[in-house]
Design a protein around this motif. Structure first.
Motif, PDB file in Angstrom:
ATOM      1  N   GLY A   1      29.853  22.091  57.836  1.00 22.18           N
ATOM      2  CA  GLY A   1      28.472  21.675  58.103  1.00 22.18           C
ATOM      3  C   GLY A   1      28.294  21.154  59.516  1.00 22.18           C
ATOM      4  O   GLY A   1      27.336  21.512  60.209  1.00 22.18           O
ATOM      5  N   SER A   2      29.224  20.320  59.962  1.00 25.32           N
ATOM      6  CA  SER A   2      29.123  19.783  61.323  1.00 25.32           C
ATOM      7  C   SER A   2      29.278  20.893  62.357  1.00 25.32           C
ATOM      8  O   SER A   2      28.604  20.892  63.399  1.00 25.32           O
ATOM      9  CB  SER A   2      30.183  18.704  61.546  1.00 25.32           C
ATOM     10  OG  SER A   2      31.479  19.211  61.266  1.00 25.32           O
TER      11      SER A   2
ATOM     12  N   PRO B   1      22.213  21.315  58.160  1.00 29.15           N
ATOM     13  CA  PRO B   1      22.720  21.471  59.525  1.00 29.15           C
ATOM     14  C   PRO B   1      21.977  22.525  60.347  1.00 29.15           C
ATOM     15  O   PRO B   1      21.750  22.340  61.547  1.00 29.15           O
ATOM     16  CB  PRO B   1      24.180  21.866  59.309  1.00 29.15           C
ATOM     17  CG  PRO B   1      24.538  21.264  58.007  1.00 29.15           C
ATOM     18  CD  PRO B   1      23.303  21.397  57.167  1.00 29.15           C
TER      19      PRO B   1
ATOM     20  N   GLY C   1      19.877  21.629  63.636  1.00 33.94           N
ATOM     21  CA  GLY C   1      20.188  22.275  64.914  1.00 33.94           C
ATOM     22  C   GLY C   1      18.972  22.897  65.563  1.00 33.94           C
ATOM     23  O   GLY C   1      18.802  22.839  66.785  1.00 33.94           O
TER      24      GLY C   1
ATOM     25  N   VAL D   1      23.687  16.557  65.819  1.00 36.42           N
ATOM     26  CA  VAL D   1      24.767  16.661  64.833  1.00 36.42           C
ATOM     27  C   VAL D   1      24.849  15.401  63.990  1.00 36.42           C
ATOM     28  O   VAL D   1      24.989  15.456  62.757  1.00 36.42           O
ATOM     29  CB  VAL D   1      26.112  16.939  65.530  1.00 36.42           C
ATOM     30  CG1 VAL D   1      27.252  16.930  64.522  1.00 36.42           C
ATOM     31  CG2 VAL D   1      26.062  18.274  66.260  1.00 36.42           C
TER      32      VAL D   1
ATOM     33  N   THR E   1      24.659  23.533  54.332  1.00 33.81           N
ATOM     34  CA  THR E   1      24.365  24.580  55.315  1.00 33.81           C
ATOM     35  C   THR E   1      22.907  24.544  55.778  1.00 33.81           C
ATOM     36  O   THR E   1      22.632  24.637  56.974  1.00 33.81           O
ATOM     37  CB  THR E   1      24.675  25.967  54.730  1.00 33.81           C
ATOM     38  OG1 THR E   1      24.069  26.095  53.435  1.00 33.81           O
ATOM     39  CG2 THR E   1      26.168  26.182  54.601  1.00 33.81           C
TER      40      THR E   1
ATOM     41  N   VAL F   1      22.795  15.325  55.511  1.00 35.29           N
ATOM     42  CA  VAL F   1      23.652  16.017  54.544  1.00 35.29           C
ATOM     43  C   VAL F   1      24.260  15.014  53.565  1.00 35.29           C
ATOM     44  O   VAL F   1      24.270  15.237  52.341  1.00 35.29           O
ATOM     45  CB  VAL F   1      24.767  16.804  55.268  1.00 35.29           C
ATOM     46  CG1 VAL F   1      25.815  17.288  54.259  1.00 35.29           C
ATOM     47  CG2 VAL F   1      24.187  17.992  56.008  1.00 35.29           C
TER      48      VAL F   1
ATOM     49  N   GLY G   1      21.905  15.379  61.625  1.00 33.29           N
ATOM     50  CA  GLY G   1      22.082  16.377  60.569  1.00 33.29           C
ATOM     51  C   GLY G   1      23.107  15.960  59.538  1.00 33.29           C
ATOM     52  O   GLY G   1      22.891  16.122  58.331  1.00 33.29           O
ATOM     53  N   MET G   2      24.230  15.382  59.970  1.00 32.95           N
ATOM     54  CA  MET G   2      25.269  15.002  59.022  1.00 32.95           C
ATOM     55  C   MET G   2      24.854  13.807  58.177  1.00 32.95           C
ATOM     56  O   MET G   2      25.247  13.702  57.014  1.00 32.95           O
ATOM     57  CB  MET G   2      26.574  14.711  59.772  1.00 32.95           C
ATOM     58  CG  MET G   2      27.163  15.935  60.472  1.00 32.95           C
ATOM     59  SD  MET G   2      27.180  17.435  59.446  1.00 32.95           S
ATOM     60  CE  MET G   2      28.290  16.945  58.134  1.00 32.95           C
TER      61      MET G   2
ATOM     62  N   ASN H   1      26.005  22.857  62.465  1.00 34.37           N
ATOM     63  CA  ASN H   1      24.997  22.070  63.170  1.00 34.37           C
ATOM     64  C   ASN H   1      25.203  22.167  64.679  1.00 34.37           C
ATOM     65  O   ASN H   1      24.255  22.398  65.452  1.00 34.37           O
ATOM     66  CB  ASN H   1      25.079  20.616  62.713  1.00 34.37           C
ATOM     67  CG  ASN H   1      23.811  19.832  62.993  1.00 34.37           C
ATOM     68  OD1 ASN H   1      23.520  18.858  62.297  1.00 34.37           O
ATOM     69  ND2 ASN H   1      23.047  20.210  64.004  1.00 34.37           N
ATOM     70  N   THR H   2      26.446  21.999  65.123  1.00 40.95           N
ATOM     71  CA  THR H   2      26.752  22.068  66.557  1.00 40.95           C
ATOM     72  C   THR H   2      26.468  23.449  67.125  1.00 40.95           C
ATOM     73  O   THR H   2      25.870  23.586  68.201  1.00 40.95           O
ATOM     74  CB  THR H   2      28.230  21.712  66.785  1.00 40.95           C
ATOM     75  OG1 THR H   2      28.505  20.421  66.234  1.00 40.95           O
ATOM     76  CG2 THR H   2      28.563  21.704  68.265  1.00 40.95           C
TER      77      THR H   2
END
Length: 264
Positions: free
Chosen positions: A119-120, A222, A226, A240, A219, A247, A243-244, A123-124
């Motif tokens: 996931g990370s 992220p 992004g 990031v 998914t 999540v 987003g995390m 996102n990145t």
């Protein structure tokens, strides 16, 4: 009064921001679902990208994940069995193992594992593509980002979480049997009866839906986080992190709702 008004205004802005983020995710998911149902989507190129995503998300880490699941399962089974023996509830040890470990803990930890690893990274990657105008370049070259970048990641996440959680559950069942009955085949009948009693259609459907929602969470969030990234490179780590955090809260919320529907 001015402080109270400012606080209310700030809270209203945050709530509006949450609704905006939620609406954006659901709108993105709706577009992905429509594309998924479109027959023209499923050409060889799309299929190859989906296979590649499943490989990177699940197959590539399979040995590490199974080792991780093995250690967690052994610890939890040991704790449950020891506690059951202390309270004279050994006959319920297999049922407690299945309910605690297979139905709840392992799917939750599987989602966390994939979120931290994949996931990370998603996102990145999406944030960098947004900052570097790669998505615009793909669209300009008539390569739809939704079809070849985003949808395969969503499908790969769902397949990966469902598959890895299922493998971890089977491993936990095997370890649970060996811990309770050893290599004695006499325990096979009562153990399978316990499994059949617990895993009715409703429980199986609920477990599958929960794992699929976990896969979407690790998914979909992220990707959308992004895409929200401003086109400034220094904003990528912020994207990031944001987003995390989303999540994590989504995974916890899915698990809490699942427990509430099942036991409350």
């Amino acid at each position: 009064m001015s402080f109270l008004a400012a606080s209310i205004e700030s809270l209203g802005a945050k709530v509006a921001g949450w609704f905006t983020v939620g609406y954006g995710m659901f709108a993105f998911l709706a577009r992905a679902a429509l594309l998924l149902l479109d027959r023209t989507t499923w050409n060889r190129a799309t299929f190859d990208v989906v296979v590649k995503q499943v490989y990177f998300t699940a197959v590539q880490i399979l040995h590490v994940f199974l080792g991780y699941a093995l250690v967690i399962s052994w610890l939890i089974i040991t704790i449950i069995l020891s506690t059951a023996r202390d309270f004279g509830l050994t006959e319920f040890a297999s049922e407690m193992t299945i309910r605690v470990l297979v139905l709840e803990l392992l799917p939750f930890l599987t989602a966390l594992f994939i979120a931290l690893r994949s996931g990370s990274a998603i996102n990145t990657e999406v944030a960098l593509m947004q900052v570097n105008n790669e998505l615009d370049a793909l669209a300009h070259c008539k390569v739809p980002p939704m079809q070849f970048e985003f949808l395969p990641r969503l499908i790969g996440g769902v397949i990966s979480v469902v598959t890895l959680a299922s493998l971890a559950g089977l491993l936990a069942l095997l370890m649970g049997y060996l811990a309770i009955y050893g290599t004695n085949a006499a325990g096979f009948a009562p153990f399978t009866q316990t499994i059949a009693k617990i895993f009715d259609f409703k429980i199986m459907a609920g477990l599958l839906v929960k794992c699929a929602l976990f896969g979407l969470a690790v998914t979909l969030i992220p990707v959308t986080a992004g895409l929200e990234t401003p086109k400034k490179l220094f904003m990528v780590p912020v994207s990031v992190l944001r987003g995390m955090m989303r999540v994590f809260f989504a995974i916890v919320a899915i698990e809490v709702v699942s427990l509430a529907l099942k036991y409350v």
